[in-house]
Scaffold this motif. Structure first.
Motif: not given
Length: 410
Positions: A149-150, A208, A222-224, A229
């Motif tokens: 998520t990063t 997330a 997934e990554r914002t 998130s």
């Protein structure tokens, strides 16, 4: 410090960040924290450069004492078990099964002291399919989903900069140990408290995971990046200034209208595409571009002045050098300074726990050298004479100048 904590004896058999931070919180509150280290010292000491202790060790081990024992020897085990009989809490973050192989598993420890709280920090816990996997902050970040998520949607996943799974585990371990101490006051019995670093990260993914559950039929990244998130709030991003970056979030319509007015984006405030929070989230690309067009022409201080008057949540993105001299952290005592015998005057971690009846803060002492308190601790708690305390160090005592320290501490 809390006067009531001065009666607590904490044995810390822990390495790196997880267990030592739990021990540091106890030390901040006034407990006697005794690091029981291998003869070569805990693993973090191995990062030393020359004669200086590694600064990460210095930061997390203020107000602790050090005793060194060879737990593979029967003599070392016997001394540890005698210390356990005097202790209230044992903190450990060895790999699962390590203490059991040494004959020092939780059941053995509780047999010697039924009132003991065994605070066991683990990467994945002692049960479940991941239990035997080696665990470090990086691997737990990966397994927990934090890395996925990063970063930005068009680039590779990125680990979070701070070692947050290590410290999350340590904080939860402290909370669990405190709960067990409270229970002991009611029952008179100790117990084992286990905290998995991996377990503590799942709740942090709430935003997330909400995206996954709020839009189950929609393929979303997934990554914002620096956006929310769950992609549910806008503006919510890190925006470029002419001399750096600022984080800005508008959590309400009031924040939004005030931000637009403060930055002079009047066309945005009147634009039907941004009329409510749902529409702003749906049109965040256009919104972020409009905001960046303004902020990139202003300095951080200029933007900060405008948004501060407007009451909009914001913060400049501080560099590490700015954090090192942060006046807020210094005034609140989170950055403390100690005189270290080799490293000189250095910053260390202050106490984040503020309690109205804590009294005066405990004077900060530098992280101890290996076995620096061998004679004092073993002599006072176990009545072990100097020569016997020294013999527990074997031939290594001169490696860290412990012989002179032992004589000085009598």
């Amino acid at each position: 410090m809390l006067k009531s904590f001065s009666d607590l004896v904490i044995i810390e058999m822990a390495h790196i960040y997880n267990g030592p931070y739990c021990g540091l919180l106890f030390a901040h509150l006034g407990a006697e924290v005794i690091k029981v280290e291998p003869l070569t010292g805990e693993r973090l000491r191995s990062r030393a450069r020359g004669d200086k202790d590694p600064h990460e060790f210095v930061m997390l081990n203020s107000n602790k004492k050090s005793v060194a024992l060879d737990l593979k020897s029967q003599e070392g085990k016997d001394v540890l078990l005698r210390l356990i009989e005097k202790a209230d809490v044992l903190i450990e973050n060895y790999a699962p099964g390590t203490l059991e192989r040494l004959g020092l598993g939780p059941e053995t420890l509780l047999e010697h002291n039924p009132r003991l709280v065994v605070a066991s920090g683990k990467g994945y816990g002692t049960t479940g399919p991941y239990a035997a996997m080696p665990a470090m902050d990086l691997t737990v970040q990966a397994m927990s989903g934090a890395i996925s998520t990063t970063g930005f949607s068009d680039s590779a996943p990125v680990k979070t900069g701070p070692a947050f799974t290590d410290f999350s585990g340590g904080i939860h371990l402290f909370g669990g140990a405190m709960a067990a101490l409270y229970d002991r006051e009611k029952t008179g019995k100790g117990q084992v408290v286990e905290v998995s670093m991996h377990d503590t990260i799942y709740p942090m993914l709430t935003s997330a995971l909400s995206m996954l559950y709020n839009y189950p039929d929609t393929e979303l990244p997934e990554r914002t990046g620096n956006r929310h998130s769950g992609l549910g709030i806008a503006p919510y991003n890190v925006y470029r200034a002419s001399d750096g970056w600022l984080a800005i979030i508008c959590a309400s319509d009031r924040h939004w209208t005030r931000m637009a007015e403060a930055l002079g984006i009047h066309e945005a405030a009147d634009n039907p595409l941004f009329a409510d929070s749902v529409l702003r989230a749906q049109n965040m690309d256009a919104l972020d571009a409009m905001i960046t067009a303004v902020t990139s022409q202003l300095t951080r201080d200029e933007i900060s002045g405008k948004l501060s008057i407007a009451g909009v949540p914001f913060a400049p993105v501080k560099t590490l050098r700015e954090v090192d001299t942060d006046p807020h952290l210094i005034e609140r005592g989170m950055i403390q300074y100690v005189e270290h015998p080799e490293n000189g005057r250095v910053p260390v971690v202050g106490n984040p726990l503020r309690m109205s009846r804590a009294g005066e803060s405990r004077p900060f002492t530098p992280a101890p050298k290996v076995a620096a308190d061998q004679a004092e601790v073993l002599g006072r708690l176990l009545s072990i004479p100097l020569d016997e305390a020294e013999s527990l160090l074997g031939g290594r005592r001169n490696d860290y100048g412990t012989q002179s320290l032992l004589k000085k501490n009598i």
